[in-house]
Design a protein around this motif. Sequence first.
Motif, PDB file in Angstrom:
ATOM      1  N   ALA A   1       0.873  -1.183   0.028  1.00  0.00           N
ATOM      2  CA  ALA A   1       0.021   0.422   0.123  1.00  0.00           C
ATOM      3  C   ALA A   1       1.044   1.415   0.129  1.00  0.00           C
ATOM      4  CB  ALA A   1      -0.693  -0.319   1.174  1.00  0.00           C
ATOM      5  N   LEU A   2       1.789   1.236   0.495  1.00  0.00           N
ATOM      6  CA  LEU A   2       2.998   2.222   0.488  1.00  0.00           C
ATOM      7  C   LEU A   2       3.177   2.532  -0.453  1.00  0.00           C
ATOM      8  CD1 LEU A   2       4.184   4.616   2.668  1.00  0.00           C
ATOM      9  CD2 LEU A   2       5.791   3.227   2.875  1.00  0.00           C
ATOM     10  N   LEU A   3       3.621   1.629  -1.500  1.00  0.00           N
ATOM     11  CA  LEU A   3       4.392   1.819  -2.734  1.00  0.00           C
ATOM     12  C   LEU A   3       3.788   2.091  -3.550  1.00  0.00           C
ATOM     13  CD1 LEU A   3       6.329  -1.864  -3.072  1.00  0.00           C
ATOM     14  CD2 LEU A   3       7.321   0.072  -2.729  1.00  0.00           C
ATOM     15  N   ALA A   4       1.749   1.882  -3.272  1.00  0.00           N
ATOM     16  CA  ALA A   4       1.215   2.063  -4.441  1.00  0.00           C
ATOM     17  C   ALA A   4       0.727   3.759  -4.175  1.00  0.00           C
ATOM     18  CB  ALA A   4       0.238   1.880  -4.214  1.00  0.00           C
ATOM     19  N   SER A   5       0.461   4.146  -2.843  1.00  0.00           N
ATOM     20  CA  SER A   5       0.603   4.993  -2.226  1.00  0.00           C
ATOM     21  C   SER A   5       2.089   6.673  -2.846  1.00  0.00           C
ATOM     22  CB  SER A   5       0.263   5.857  -0.878  1.00  0.00           C
ATOM     23  OG  SER A   5      -0.435   4.829   0.082  1.00  0.00           O
ATOM     24  N   GLY A   6       3.007   5.425  -2.575  1.00  0.00           N
ATOM     25  CA  GLY A   6       3.878   6.245  -3.319  1.00  0.00           C
ATOM     26  C   GLY A   6       3.751   6.701  -4.970  1.00  0.00           C
ATOM     27  N   ILE A   7       3.703   5.577  -5.006  1.00  0.00           N
ATOM     28  CA  ILE A   7       3.725   5.841  -6.938  1.00  0.00           C
ATOM     29  C   ILE A   7       2.517   6.236  -7.679  1.00  0.00           C
ATOM     30  CG2 ILE A   7       3.442   4.565  -8.889  1.00  0.00           C
ATOM     31  CD1 ILE A   7       5.405   2.006  -7.685  1.00  0.00           C
ATOM     32  N   PHE A   8       1.269   6.528  -7.283  1.00  0.00           N
ATOM     33  CA  PHE A   8       0.068   6.896  -7.496  1.00  0.00           C
ATOM     34  C   PHE A   8      -0.536   8.195  -6.824  1.00  0.00           C
ATOM     35  CE2 PHE A   8      -0.564   1.854  -8.297  1.00  0.00           C
ATOM     36  CZ  PHE A   8      -0.195   2.064  -9.824  1.00  0.00           C
ATOM     37  N   ILE A   9       0.047   8.855  -5.235  1.00  0.00           N
ATOM     38  CA  ILE A   9      -0.417   9.881  -4.917  1.00  0.00           C
ATOM     39  C   ILE A   9       0.439  10.969  -4.654  1.00  0.00           C
ATOM     40  CG2 ILE A   9      -1.430  10.712  -2.749  1.00  0.00           C
ATOM     41  CD1 ILE A   9      -2.533   8.033  -2.149  1.00  0.00           C
ATOM     42  N   VAL A  10       2.111  10.243  -4.328  1.00  0.00           N
ATOM     43  CA  VAL A  10       3.204  11.333  -4.350  1.00  0.00           C
ATOM     44  C   VAL A  10       3.296  11.247  -5.618  1.00  0.00           C
ATOM     45  CG1 VAL A  10       5.274  11.555  -3.479  1.00  0.00           C
ATOM     46  CG2 VAL A  10       3.685  10.187  -1.902  1.00  0.00           C
ATOM     47  N   GLY A  11       3.606  10.476  -6.467  1.00  0.00           N
ATOM     48  CA  GLY A  11       4.024  10.826  -7.911  1.00  0.00           C
ATOM     49  C   GLY A  11       5.606  10.579  -7.846  1.00  0.00           C
ATOM     50  N   ARG A  12       5.862   9.734  -8.993  1.00  0.00           N
ATOM     51  CA  ARG A  12       6.998   9.494  -9.683  1.00  0.00           C
ATOM     52  C   ARG A  12       7.967  10.529 -10.267  1.00  0.00           C
ATOM     53  NH1 ARG A  12       7.597   8.221 -15.114  1.00  0.00           N
ATOM     54  NH2 ARG A  12       5.857   8.121 -15.452  1.00  0.00           N
ATOM     55  N   ILE A  13       9.419  10.234 -10.253  1.00  0.00           N
ATOM     56  CA  ILE A  13       9.957  11.689 -10.848  1.00  0.00           C
ATOM     57  C   ILE A  13       9.623  11.386 -12.497  1.00  0.00           C
ATOM     58  CG2 ILE A  13      12.577  12.063 -11.921  1.00  0.00           C
ATOM     59  CD1 ILE A  13      12.830  11.830  -8.722  1.00  0.00           C
ATOM     60  N   LYS A  14       9.400  12.845 -13.130  1.00  0.00           N
ATOM     61  CA  LYS A  14       9.072  12.158 -14.539  1.00  0.00           C
ATOM     62  C   LYS A  14      10.444  11.276 -15.424  1.00  0.00           C
ATOM     63  CE  LYS A  14       8.191  15.177 -19.051  1.00  0.00           C
ATOM     64  NZ  LYS A  14       8.242  16.767 -19.322  1.00  0.00           N
ATOM     65  N   GLN A  15      11.533  11.822 -15.174  1.00  0.00           N
ATOM     66  CA  GLN A  15      12.366  10.641 -16.153  1.00  0.00           C
ATOM     67  C   GLN A  15      13.099  10.129 -15.781  1.00  0.00           C
ATOM     68  OE1 GLN A  15      12.874  13.950 -14.194  1.00  0.00           O
ATOM     69  NE2 GLN A  15      13.261  15.513 -16.217  1.00  0.00           N
ATOM     70  N   VAL A  16      12.100   9.195 -13.949  1.00  0.00           N
ATOM     71  CA  VAL A  16      12.503   7.818 -13.579  1.00  0.00           C
ATOM     72  C   VAL A  16      11.432   7.350 -14.108  1.00  0.00           C
ATOM     73  CG1 VAL A  16      12.452   6.732 -12.041  1.00  0.00           C
ATOM     74  CG2 VAL A  16      13.400   8.598 -11.954  1.00  0.00           C
ATOM     75  N   ALA A  17      11.676   6.060 -15.630  1.00  0.00           N
ATOM     76  CA  ALA A  17      10.885   5.055 -15.861  1.00  0.00           C
ATOM     77  C   ALA A  17       9.963   3.692 -14.276  1.00  0.00           C
ATOM     78  CB  ALA A  17      11.156   3.892 -16.574  1.00  0.00           C
ATOM     79  N   ARG A  18      10.747   3.764 -13.447  1.00  0.00           N
ATOM     80  CA  ARG A  18      10.277   2.755 -13.006  1.00  0.00           C
ATOM     81  C   ARG A  18      10.511   3.190 -10.638  1.00  0.00           C
ATOM     82  NH1 ARG A  18       7.481   1.604 -16.192  1.00  0.00           N
ATOM     83  NH2 ARG A  18       6.582   0.044 -17.021  1.00  0.00           N
ATOM     84  N   PRO A  19       9.728   3.320  -9.952  1.00  0.00           N
ATOM     85  CA  PRO A  19      10.516   3.654  -8.897  1.00  0.00           C
ATOM     86  C   PRO A  19      11.194   2.196  -8.394  1.00  0.00           C
ATOM     87  CG  PRO A  19       8.687   5.090  -8.694  1.00  0.00           C
ATOM     88  CD  PRO A  19       8.371   4.098 -10.354  1.00  0.00           C
ATOM     89  N   ALA A  20      12.089   2.273  -7.329  1.00  0.00           N
ATOM     90  CA  ALA A  20      13.317   0.966  -6.575  1.00  0.00           C
ATOM     91  C   ALA A  20      12.979   1.145  -5.500  1.00  0.00           C
ATOM     92  CB  ALA A  20      13.781   0.762  -7.168  1.00  0.00           C
ATOM     93  N   LEU A  21      12.760  -0.237  -4.470  1.00  0.00           N
ATOM     94  CA  LEU A  21      12.342   0.242  -2.883  1.00  0.00           C
ATOM     95  C   LEU A  21      14.041  -0.601  -2.836  1.00  0.00           C
ATOM     96  CD1 LEU A  21      10.582   0.129  -0.857  1.00  0.00           C
ATOM     97  CD2 LEU A  21       9.901  -2.280  -0.664  1.00  0.00           C
ATOM     98  N   MET A  22      14.769   0.349  -1.987  1.00  0.00           N
ATOM     99  CA  MET A  22      16.022   0.283  -1.297  1.00  0.00           C
ATOM    100  C   MET A  22      15.826  -0.218  -0.162  1.00  0.00           C
ATOM    101  SD  MET A  22      19.392   2.511  -2.472  1.00  0.00           S
ATOM    102  CE  MET A  22      19.042   4.058  -0.669  1.00  0.00           C
ATOM    103  N   PRO A  23      16.347  -1.162   1.082  1.00  0.00           N
ATOM    104  CA  PRO A  23      17.016  -1.161   2.028  1.00  0.00           C
ATOM    105  C   PRO A  23      18.460  -1.389   2.563  1.00  0.00           C
ATOM    106  CG  PRO A  23      16.449  -3.305   1.573  1.00  0.00           C
ATOM    107  CD  PRO A  23      16.286  -2.471  -0.033  1.00  0.00           C
ATOM    108  N   THR A  24      18.909  -0.893   3.178  1.00  0.00           N
ATOM    109  CA  THR A  24      20.487  -1.126   3.977  1.00  0.00           C
ATOM    110  C   THR A  24      20.482  -2.415   4.691  1.00  0.00           C
ATOM    111  OG1 THR A  24      19.824   0.780   4.222  1.00  0.00           O
ATOM    112  CG2 THR A  24      22.103  -0.334   4.641  1.00  0.00           C
ATOM    113  N   LEU A  25      21.243  -3.178   3.859  1.00  0.00           N
ATOM    114  CA  LEU A  25      21.570  -4.842   4.706  1.00  0.00           C
ATOM    115  C   LEU A  25      22.243  -4.738   5.345  1.00  0.00           C
ATOM    116  CD1 LEU A  25      20.657  -6.822   1.417  1.00  0.00           C
ATOM    117  CD2 LEU A  25      19.375  -5.835   3.512  1.00  0.00           C
ATOM    118  N   PRO A  26      22.990  -5.313   6.368  1.00  0.00           N
ATOM    119  CA  PRO A  26      24.735  -5.312   7.029  1.00  0.00           C
ATOM    120  C   PRO A  26      25.719  -5.612   6.599  1.00  0.00           C
ATOM    121  CG  PRO A  26      23.279  -6.957   8.126  1.00  0.00           C
ATOM    122  CD  PRO A  26      22.754  -5.942   6.697  1.00  0.00           C
ATOM    123  N   VAL A  27      27.054  -5.603   6.990  1.00  0.00           N
ATOM    124  CA  VAL A  27      27.944  -6.037   6.228  1.00  0.00           C
ATOM    125  C   VAL A  27      29.243  -5.968   7.243  1.00  0.00           C
ATOM    126  CG1 VAL A  27      27.389  -5.005   3.902  1.00  0.00           C
ATOM    127  CG2 VAL A  27      29.228  -3.711   5.383  1.00  0.00           C
TER     128      VAL A  27
END
Length: 334
Positions: free
Chosen positions: A102-128
């Motif tokens: 739902a947050l992905l959908a809210s981000g894409i369909f309500i907040v909106g994507r950057i015009k030049q970006v074809a598809r937003p991506a989800l990015m976590p931080t993993l331990p190293v």
Amino acid sequence: MKIAVDAMGGDNAPKVIVEGIEQARDEWKDLEFVLYGKESEIKKYLQNDERIKIVHTDEEILGTDEPVRAIRTKKNASMVLAAKSVKDGENDALFSLGNTGALLASGIFIVGRIKQVARPALMPTLPVTNSTNGVNMLDVGANAEAKASYLQQWAIMGSIYAHDVKKIDQPRIALLNNGTEYDKGDTLHKEAYQLLKETEGINFIGNVESGDILAGVADVIVTDGFTGNAALKATEGTATILLKQLKDALLNNGIFTKMGAAIVSPSLKGMRKMFDTSQAGGAVLLGLKSPVIKAHGAADSKTVYYTVKQIYDMLTNDTINKANKYFEKMNAEK
């Protein structure tokens, strides 16, 4: 700077959210927060309402709701109202512990994507194993399929993020593949390799295999959402099982084993600390017009605090606008 918060999302809402927000409010004097949710529930835990506003709503999106349908039918849900406030410019960023889809959908369909970006991506931080910075991996689920050009855009945004938020001068960008050689993989990965190699402004170091995701060989790893999600869950699942098996082996095999466990306890705490990703904050949905961050549903107040720090760093460094300018320049040069 104002952050819209879905105060009802997550397993322990709104308690941990309010506690983490108050801690962040006391840390950064130039931040304001708007909490969307049940006012009576939020006020139970709110100690001080300085720079904290509550927008009341009884409606919320549950973890069991179908994401797109939920944001379309639950118009007054706390997450939807928070997203609309960002779209309308009332707030500068969106933060939630709630339903990921739902947050992905809210981000894409309500907040909106950057015009030049074809598809937003989800990015976590993993331990190293060799750094407190961890490694960022994208995409891990927003896009099951991808094109080489998507991977290129994600690499650019991931690099800008790592520079601004993690303070890495030249973030090492790698492509997740089934081998380190340049000609490994299917057509998508071969094409993506060449694109990334030729992309100006990023420090592309080549391919990385899944066994090295946590080895600290790269700062940002790009992949399609299907592969990224599978790799993420396999990595997290393996770590969880190993830690549980180690604990059982040390505590359930007699007195001498328990004595040995007491001796190695400091080392085990270090291992446990490595897998504690609370200081990394949440997963960023990169490619949108404003910062949208998703923290784990079971997150505690410490994770909420560090997620706010993430957002603060993105807003302070104008990370979104930097990506915009990069893509505008790239398009102009074509």
